[in-house]
Design a protein around this motif. Structure first.
Motif, short mmCIF file in Angstrom:
data_model
loop_
_atom_site.label_atom_id
_atom_site.label_comp_id
_atom_site.label_asym_id
_atom_site.label_seq_id
_atom_site.Cartn_x
_atom_site.Cartn_y
_atom_site.Cartn_z
N GLY A 228 31.93 39.89 7.09
CA GLY A 228 31.96 38.56 7.69
C GLY A 228 32.92 38.54 8.85
N SER A 229 33.28 37.35 9.26
CA SER A 229 34.02 37.29 10.51
C SER A 229 35.52 37.49 10.36
CB SER A 229 33.69 35.99 11.24
OG SER A 229 33.83 34.91 10.36
N LYS A 234 38.81 35.10 4.06
CA LYS A 234 38.46 35.90 2.88
C LYS A 234 39.68 36.40 2.12
CE LYS A 234 34.15 35.44 3.69
NZ LYS A 234 33.11 36.25 4.26
N GLY A 253 33.65 41.68 10.99
CA GLY A 253 34.72 41.39 11.95
C GLY A 253 36.10 41.64 11.40
N TYR A 256 38.45 44.90 11.88
CA TYR A 256 39.27 45.21 13.07
C TYR A 256 40.72 44.81 12.89
CZ TYR A 256 34.57 46.06 14.50
OH TYR A 256 33.28 46.53 14.52
N GLY A 325 33.88 45.59 18.88
CA GLY A 325 33.07 46.11 17.77
C GLY A 325 32.21 45.02 17.18
N ASN A 349 29.82 40.00 -0.20
CA ASN A 349 30.09 38.78 0.57
C ASN A 349 30.52 39.13 1.99
OD1 ASN A 349 32.79 36.88 1.31
ND2 ASN A 349 30.81 35.91 1.14
N GLY A 353 28.09 43.23 10.28
CA GLY A 353 28.16 43.09 11.73
C GLY A 353 27.53 41.79 12.15
N GLU A 356 22.98 38.49 13.48
CA GLU A 356 22.13 37.54 14.22
C GLU A 356 21.53 38.20 15.46
OE1 GLU A 356 25.26 36.99 13.20
OE2 GLU A 356 25.49 34.97 12.35
N GLY A 383 27.23 31.86 2.45
CA GLY A 383 26.08 31.29 3.16
C GLY A 383 25.44 32.26 4.13
N ASP A 384 26.27 32.89 4.98
CA ASP A 384 25.70 33.79 6.00
C ASP A 384 25.16 35.07 5.38
OD1 ASP A 384 26.25 32.44 8.64
OD2 ASP A 384 28.22 32.39 7.73
N SER A 385 25.81 35.54 4.33
CA SER A 385 25.32 36.75 3.66
C SER A 385 23.95 36.49 3.05
CB SER A 385 26.29 37.18 2.56
OG SER A 385 27.60 37.23 3.07
P1 ADP Z 1 29.63 34.32 4.57
O1 ADP Z 1 29.10 33.00 5.06
O2 ADP Z 1 28.56 35.15 3.95
O3 ADP Z 1 30.83 34.16 3.70
P2 ADP Z 1 31.17 34.74 6.98
O4 ADP Z 1 30.99 33.31 7.32
O5 ADP Z 1 32.51 35.19 6.61
O6 ADP Z 1 30.10 35.17 5.85
O7 ADP Z 1 30.75 35.65 8.21
C1 ADP Z 1 29.49 35.64 8.80
C2 ADP Z 1 29.60 35.84 10.28
O8 ADP Z 1 30.39 36.95 10.60
C3 ADP Z 1 28.25 36.07 10.91
O9 ADP Z 1 27.92 34.97 11.73
C4 ADP Z 1 28.45 37.34 11.74
O10 ADP Z 1 27.88 37.27 13.03
C5 ADP Z 1 29.97 37.43 11.84
N1 ADP Z 1 30.42 38.80 12.11
C6 ADP Z 1 30.17 39.90 11.38
N2 ADP Z 1 30.70 40.99 11.98
C7 ADP Z 1 31.27 40.57 13.13
C8 ADP Z 1 31.96 41.23 14.19
N3 ADP Z 1 32.15 42.55 14.18
N4 ADP Z 1 32.42 40.46 15.19
C9 ADP Z 1 32.21 39.14 15.21
N5 ADP Z 1 31.59 38.46 14.24
C10 ADP Z 1 31.11 39.16 13.20
#
Ligand code: ADP
Ligand code: MG
Length: 426
Positions: A228-229, A234, A253, A256, A325, A349, A353, A356, A383-385
């Motif tokens: 995730g981001s 988290k 994300g 990094y 990245g 969860n 990357g 989208e 949600g995004d996963s």
């Molecule tokens: P979830 O809703 O499943 O808990 P998050 O909301 O934490 O997940 O993260 C989902 C978002 O993270 C996605 O929109 C995705 O584009 C973004 N993401 C994943 N990897 C990267 C990255 N390397 N850089 C920027 N955004 C990222």
């Protein structure tokens, strides 16, 4: 928290009135036309509703919808904070904002799906709801107005909760099936349980069985894949899963920030400098607990945040300036897919990357495929996963995809969920 809760099957509901909390907070067309753009949540509630009706219960369903502001003054304040011109904020506009969150479209859709009449109340606990609830017979269903039209809902006001429970009368039962709302202690999600015997519907039961089961008594090895981001969103999940899992995989994300904390160069990648120390602490905690912590060894970088960005693969921690990245690299994909092969349970969860963008969905897709091929119990939260797994075509291959974004995160953080804690223990 005890996840072993009584369900609708453990109580006799025949001839009783059941106050049923659903999650009918469906997305609506932005033009205010009242068109539901995705009725998944309504369909998800059908098994519990149908069961209750078949048992001869009189079902009083309720849900919140969106974020209505039930006081004009507060609404004006909120709009002004959003930069709206105060002169344009009329009472008429406020009423319109409420009208757009009425339950008429939900009642109509629910009626179509059930193939029977759904009686709609004009209020939540007012005279109309009271009269309709009093007249409701076994095998019939009614729906209350948006619970958030009542000021006391989000404040978990006991008086409101008492009135809601009162609709179900003396022998009433409360059934909660709104998993998406159990992390909130509101009148309709938790408060009512002070007044009625409270049990779970099938949706919540499934979430408790799978997520609760994986947290409390997982089939091992338990592998947690976290992406995730942001690290900051988290922290609770990482911290809690480090207590439980055998292996933790970090991607997305937040990798990094871990990389930067270890002295890597991350270019323009998503970086939360304030959370570098936390990342190091988690690396240390994993060592202390004997948890295998896997971090990316390579990464796909892009020259801009766009679907058509130029991209290349570099080693983790060697991202040149002005590159960022956006996905895990091919070596990392191999490493991570190997790590889930012999898992007993995988909790995932957070995407690996920016899924989208097709070009940067490769890592997420590979991990989804690896999960679809294991014999492990596979659980997707967030949600995004859930959206990523759906979009990439692997939804049918997972053991369980949680229906609650925020709720599933708090669940994985090991937090007590008020809407679950209030239910009767088995
Ligand atoms: P979830 O809703 O499943 O808990 P998050 O909301 O934490 O997940 O993260 C989902 C978002 O993270 C996605 O929109 C995705 O584009 C973004 N993401 C994943 N990897 C990267 C990255 N390397 N850089 C920027 N955004 C990222
Ligand atoms: Mg998200």
């Amino acid at each position: 928290m005890n996840y072993n809760k009584k369900t609708v099957k453990d109580v006799d509901v025949k001839g009783k009135k059941v106050l049923l909390r659903c999650d009918f907070n469906v997305p609506m067309a932005k033009d205010g036309s009242g068109v539901i753009t995705d009725d998944k949540r309504i369909r998800a509630a059908l098994p519990t509703i149908q069961y209750l009706l078949d048992q001869g219960a009189a079902v009083i369903a309720c849900s919140h919808m969106g974020k209505p502001v039930p006081s004009f003054d507060k609404w004006v304040k909120k709009q002004a904070e959003k930069g709206k011109d105060p002169a344009s904020l009329t009472e008429e506009k406020w009423k319109k904002s409420l009208d757009e969150l009425r339950m008429e479209p939900v009642a109509a859709r629910l009626s179509e799906l059930l193939g029977r009449k759904v009686i709609l109340a004009g209020d939540v606990v007012g005279p109309d709801a009271q009269a309709k609830a009093a007249a409701l017979k076994g095998g019939e269903i009614m729906l209350l107005q948006n619970t958030r039209f009542e000021k006391g809902e989000t404040k978990n006001d006991p008086e409101l909760a008492g009135k809601m429970a009162g609709l179900a009368g003396e022998n009433g039962v409360y059934v909660s099936d709104a998993f998406g709302a159990v992390h909130r202690a509101h009148a309709s999600t938790a408060g009512v349980a002070d007044y009625l015997p409270a049990v779970s519907g099938f949706l919540i039961q499934k979430e408790l069985d799978f997520i609760g089961g994986a947290l409390a008594n997982p089939k091992r090895p338990l592998v947690a894949i976290l992406g995730g981001s942001k690290v900051s969103s988290k922290i609770g999940v990482i911290n809690n899963l480090l207590e439980i899992a055998d292996t933790i995989i970090i991607g997305g994300g937040m990798a990094y920030t871990f990389s930067a904390a270890r002295g890597g160069k991350v270019g323009d990648s998503l970086l939360e400098a304030d959370w570098k120390d936390y990342s190091l602490e988690m690396i240390q905690k994993a060592k202390d607990k004997g948890v295998k912590l896997l971090l990316p060894v390579d990464t796909v970088i892009a020259d801009k945040f766009a679907p058509d960005a130029e991209s290349k693969v570099v080693k983790a921690g060697e991202i040149p300036d002005s590159w960022q990245g956006l996905d895990i690299g091919p070596e990392t994909v191999k490493l991570y897919c190997d790590a889930v092969k012999d898992a007993g349970t995988v909790i995932w969860n957070g995407p690996m990357g920016v899924f989208e963008f097709d070009k940067f969905a490769v890592g997420t897709k590979a991990v989804a495929e690896a999960l679809s091929e294991t014999s492990a119990i596979t659980i997707i939260g967030g949600g995004d996963s859930a959206a990523a797994v759906q979009q990439l075509g692997y939804a049918g291959k997972m053991t369980h995809i949680s229906t609650g974004g925020g709720a599933s995160l708090e669940f994985m953080e090991g937090k007590e969920l008020p809407g679950v804690a209030c239910l009767l223990d088995q």
